[in-house]
Design a protein around this motif. Structure first.
Motif, PDB file in Angstrom:
ATOM      1  N   ILE A  59       6.545 -54.739 -10.259  1.00 38.52           N
ATOM      2  CA  ILE A  59       6.043 -56.233  -9.563  1.00 38.52           C
ATOM      3  C   ILE A  59       5.405 -55.813  -8.534  1.00 38.52           C
ATOM      4  CG2 ILE A  59       7.871 -57.538 -11.002  1.00 38.52           C
ATOM      5  CD1 ILE A  59       9.084 -57.874  -8.115  1.00 38.52           C
ATOM      6  N   PRO A  60       4.669 -56.412  -7.577  1.00 38.94           N
ATOM      7  CA  PRO A  60       4.179 -56.337  -6.395  1.00 38.94           C
ATOM      8  C   PRO A  60       5.164 -56.006  -5.310  1.00 38.94           C
ATOM      9  CG  PRO A  60       3.097 -57.989  -7.258  1.00 38.94           C
ATOM     10  CD  PRO A  60       4.059 -57.614  -8.317  1.00 38.94           C
ATOM     11  N   GLY A  61       5.271 -55.062  -4.730  1.00 34.84           N
ATOM     12  CA  GLY A  61       6.126 -54.458  -3.759  1.00 34.84           C
ATOM     13  C   GLY A  61       7.158 -53.430  -4.205  1.00 34.84           C
ATOM     14  N   SER A  62       7.328 -53.233  -5.379  1.00 36.38           N
ATOM     15  CA  SER A  62       8.306 -52.398  -6.085  1.00 36.38           C
ATOM     16  C   SER A  62       7.641 -50.889  -6.165  1.00 36.38           C
ATOM     17  CB  SER A  62       8.867 -53.029  -7.345  1.00 36.38           C
ATOM     18  OG  SER A  62       9.639 -51.963  -7.921  1.00 36.38           O
ATOM     19  N   PRO A  63       8.596 -50.008  -5.859  1.00 39.22           N
ATOM     20  CA  PRO A  63       9.800 -49.886  -5.693  1.00 39.22           C
ATOM     21  C   PRO A  63      10.017 -50.305  -4.096  1.00 39.22           C
ATOM     22  CG  PRO A  63       9.108 -47.874  -5.374  1.00 39.22           C
ATOM     23  CD  PRO A  63       8.211 -48.725  -5.872  1.00 39.22           C
ATOM     24  N   PHE A  64      11.053 -51.530  -3.759  1.00 37.66           N
ATOM     25  CA  PHE A  64      11.335 -51.804  -2.325  1.00 37.66           C
ATOM     26  C   PHE A  64      12.206 -50.904  -1.541  1.00 37.66           C
ATOM     27  CE2 PHE A  64      10.582 -55.433  -4.796  1.00 37.66           C
ATOM     28  CZ  PHE A  64       9.677 -56.146  -4.122  1.00 37.66           C
ATOM     29  N   LYS A  65      11.966 -50.503  -0.452  1.00 37.70           N
ATOM     30  CA  LYS A  65      12.774 -49.757   0.253  1.00 37.70           C
ATOM     31  C   LYS A  65      13.654 -50.287   1.217  1.00 37.70           C
ATOM     32  CE  LYS A  65      10.621 -45.998  -1.032  1.00 37.70           C
ATOM     33  NZ  LYS A  65      11.150 -45.136  -2.310  1.00 37.70           N
ATOM     34  N   ALA A  66      15.165 -50.231   1.126  1.00 39.18           N
ATOM     35  CA  ALA A  66      16.116 -50.752   1.728  1.00 39.18           C
ATOM     36  C   ALA A  66      16.916 -50.081   2.365  1.00 39.18           C
ATOM     37  CB  ALA A  66      16.887 -51.831   0.744  1.00 39.18           C
ATOM     38  N   ALA A  67      17.176 -50.224   3.597  1.00 37.83           N
ATOM     39  CA  ALA A  67      18.047 -49.540   4.921  1.00 37.83           C
ATOM     40  C   ALA A  67      19.525 -50.093   4.822  1.00 37.83           C
ATOM     41  CB  ALA A  67      17.330 -49.427   5.869  1.00 37.83           C
ATOM     42  N   VAL A  68      20.604 -49.316   4.231  1.00 33.17           N
ATOM     43  CA  VAL A  68      21.995 -50.103   4.373  1.00 33.17           C
ATOM     44  C   VAL A  68      22.714 -49.101   5.405  1.00 33.17           C
ATOM     45  CG1 VAL A  68      23.867 -49.971   3.276  1.00 33.17           C
ATOM     46  CG2 VAL A  68      21.954 -50.355   1.927  1.00 33.17           C
ATOM     47  N   ARG A  69      23.017 -50.243   6.283  1.00 40.73           N
ATOM     48  CA  ARG A  69      23.800 -49.720   7.690  1.00 40.73           C
ATOM     49  C   ARG A  69      25.383 -49.583   7.345  1.00 40.73           C
ATOM     50  NH1 ARG A  69      21.385 -54.610  10.446  1.00 40.73           N
ATOM     51  NH2 ARG A  69      23.312 -55.200   9.662  1.00 40.73           N
TER      52      ARG A  69
ATOM     53  N   VAL B 201       4.908 -62.234 -10.937  1.00 40.06           N
ATOM     54  CA  VAL B 201       6.327 -62.079 -10.539  1.00 40.06           C
ATOM     55  C   VAL B 201       6.485 -61.708  -9.152  1.00 40.06           C
ATOM     56  CG1 VAL B 201       8.465 -60.718 -11.191  1.00 40.06           C
ATOM     57  CG2 VAL B 201       6.910 -61.529 -12.879  1.00 40.06           C
ATOM     58  N   ARG B 202       7.558 -62.208  -8.479  1.00 36.77           N
ATOM     59  CA  ARG B 202       7.526 -61.990  -6.950  1.00 36.77           C
ATOM     60  C   ARG B 202       9.167 -61.759  -6.694  1.00 36.77           C
ATOM     61  NH1 ARG B 202       8.173 -66.355  -3.163  1.00 36.77           N
ATOM     62  NH2 ARG B 202       8.443 -68.117  -4.042  1.00 36.77           N
ATOM     63  N   ALA B 203       9.504 -61.301  -5.979  1.00 42.10           N
ATOM     64  CA  ALA B 203      11.107 -61.000  -5.327  1.00 42.10           C
ATOM     65  C   ALA B 203      11.132 -61.317  -3.884  1.00 42.10           C
ATOM     66  CB  ALA B 203      11.589 -59.650  -5.729  1.00 42.10           C
ATOM     67  N   PHE B 204      11.999 -61.779  -3.238  1.00 42.51           N
ATOM     68  CA  PHE B 204      12.208 -61.919  -1.808  1.00 42.51           C
ATOM     69  C   PHE B 204      13.657 -62.152  -1.709  1.00 42.51           C
ATOM     70  CE2 PHE B 204      11.654 -65.987  -4.413  1.00 42.51           C
ATOM     71  CZ  PHE B 204      12.763 -66.789  -3.998  1.00 42.51           C
ATOM     72  N   GLY B 205      14.053 -61.990  -0.500  1.00 43.74           N
ATOM     73  CA  GLY B 205      15.358 -62.072  -0.006  1.00 43.74           C
ATOM     74  C   GLY B 205      15.942 -60.797   0.845  1.00 43.74           C
ATOM     75  N   PRO B 206      16.876 -60.969   1.649  1.00 42.86           N
ATOM     76  CA  PRO B 206      17.435 -59.849   2.617  1.00 42.86           C
ATOM     77  C   PRO B 206      17.691 -58.658   2.024  1.00 42.86           C
ATOM     78  CG  PRO B 206      18.864 -61.781   2.577  1.00 42.86           C
ATOM     79  CD  PRO B 206      17.730 -62.151   1.773  1.00 42.86           C
ATOM     80  N   GLY B 207      18.380 -58.565   0.776  1.00 45.56           N
ATOM     81  CA  GLY B 207      18.649 -57.575   0.217  1.00 45.56           C
ATOM     82  C   GLY B 207      17.683 -56.594  -0.072  1.00 45.56           C
ATOM     83  N   LEU B 208      16.336 -56.983  -0.065  1.00 41.94           N
ATOM     84  CA  LEU B 208      15.475 -56.166  -0.348  1.00 41.94           C
ATOM     85  C   LEU B 208      14.903 -55.307   0.700  1.00 41.94           C
ATOM     86  CD1 LEU B 208      12.809 -58.473  -2.472  1.00 41.94           C
ATOM     87  CD2 LEU B 208      14.166 -56.646  -3.168  1.00 41.94           C
ATOM     88  N   GLN B 209      15.320 -55.804   1.882  1.00 42.08           N
ATOM     89  CA  GLN B 209      14.951 -55.052   3.472  1.00 42.08           C
ATOM     90  C   GLN B 209      16.435 -54.116   3.504  1.00 42.08           C
ATOM     91  OE1 GLN B 209      14.085 -58.440   3.652  1.00 42.08           O
ATOM     92  NE2 GLN B 209      12.261 -57.802   2.776  1.00 42.08           N
ATOM     93  N   GLY B 210      17.313 -54.475   3.231  1.00 42.95           N
ATOM     94  CA  GLY B 210      18.686 -53.732   3.603  1.00 42.95           C
ATOM     95  C   GLY B 210      19.752 -54.599   3.461  1.00 42.95           C
TER      96      GLY B 210
END
Length: 192
Positions: A77-87, A2-11
């Motif tokens: 899943i790999p990378g979880s928990p993802f850290k997302a910075a919300v501006r 399982v993988r996850a991708f997309g801009p929301g994972l970064q912030g």
């Protein structure tokens, strides 16, 4: 698998959906678990695309760091928990620039214009011109001064939060004037 991708994972930006995709193709049987933790509760929308992927978006209402937990078969899943910075939210369309230095100038002579960010929110202002100085005022406006080294056509690009403001880039025709052989190209960055 399982993988996850997309801009929301970064912030993301306060008040705007932060999207990402989860791909479970070939992962076998298992349930998908998803939580978003941060300074406030973020509404989560998840849509099954019918092809082993799902489109996810969360809506942050406060700035800060969020943790996106994605579990499959009760394991991260790999990378979880993802850290997302919300501006904080900003609106470059509400930034205005005015003054004679955006229309014409004389080579070797100072020209000026003002950029007003008071109604646009918080973001970085960048101005790219042949320039010598810029002054940040305390009221959300910036007075910009520059000296073009020689006659010709110049382009002034003004960005707020990485996006062009209305009417940017500005095209300036510089006529003959006092010569100035010493100049440099400067990219200004101002943070409110």
């Amino acid at each position: 698998q399982v993988r996850a991708f997309g801009p929301g994972l970064q912030g993301g930006i306060v008040g705007k959906p932060a999207p990402f995709t989860i791909d479970t193709k070939g992962a076998g049987a298992g349930g998908l678990g998803l939580t978003v933790e941060g300074p406030c509760e973020a509404k989560i929308e998840c849509q099954d695309n019918g092809d082993g992927t799902c489109s996810v978006a969360y809506l942050p209402t406060e700035a800060g760091e969020y943790a996106i937990n994605i579990l499959y078969a009760e394991r991260h899943i790999p990378g979880s928990p993802f850290k997302a910075a919300v501006r904080p939210a900003f609106d470059p369309s509400k930034v205005t620039a005015s003054g004679p230095g955006l229309e014409k100038a004389k080579a070797g002579e100072p020209a000026a214009f003002t950029v007003d960010c008071t109604r646009a929110g918080d973001a970085e202002l960048t101005i790219e011109i042949v320039s010598e100085t810029g002054v940040k005022n305390h009221d959300g406006t910036f007075d910009i001064y520059y000296t073009a080294p020689e006659p010709g056509k110049y382009v002034i690009t003004i960005r707020f939060g990485g996006e062009n403001i209305p009417k940017s880039p500005f095209h300036v025709v510089v006529s003959a004037g006092v010569t100035n052989s010493c100049y440099r190209c400067v990219r200004y960055k101002f943070q409110r």
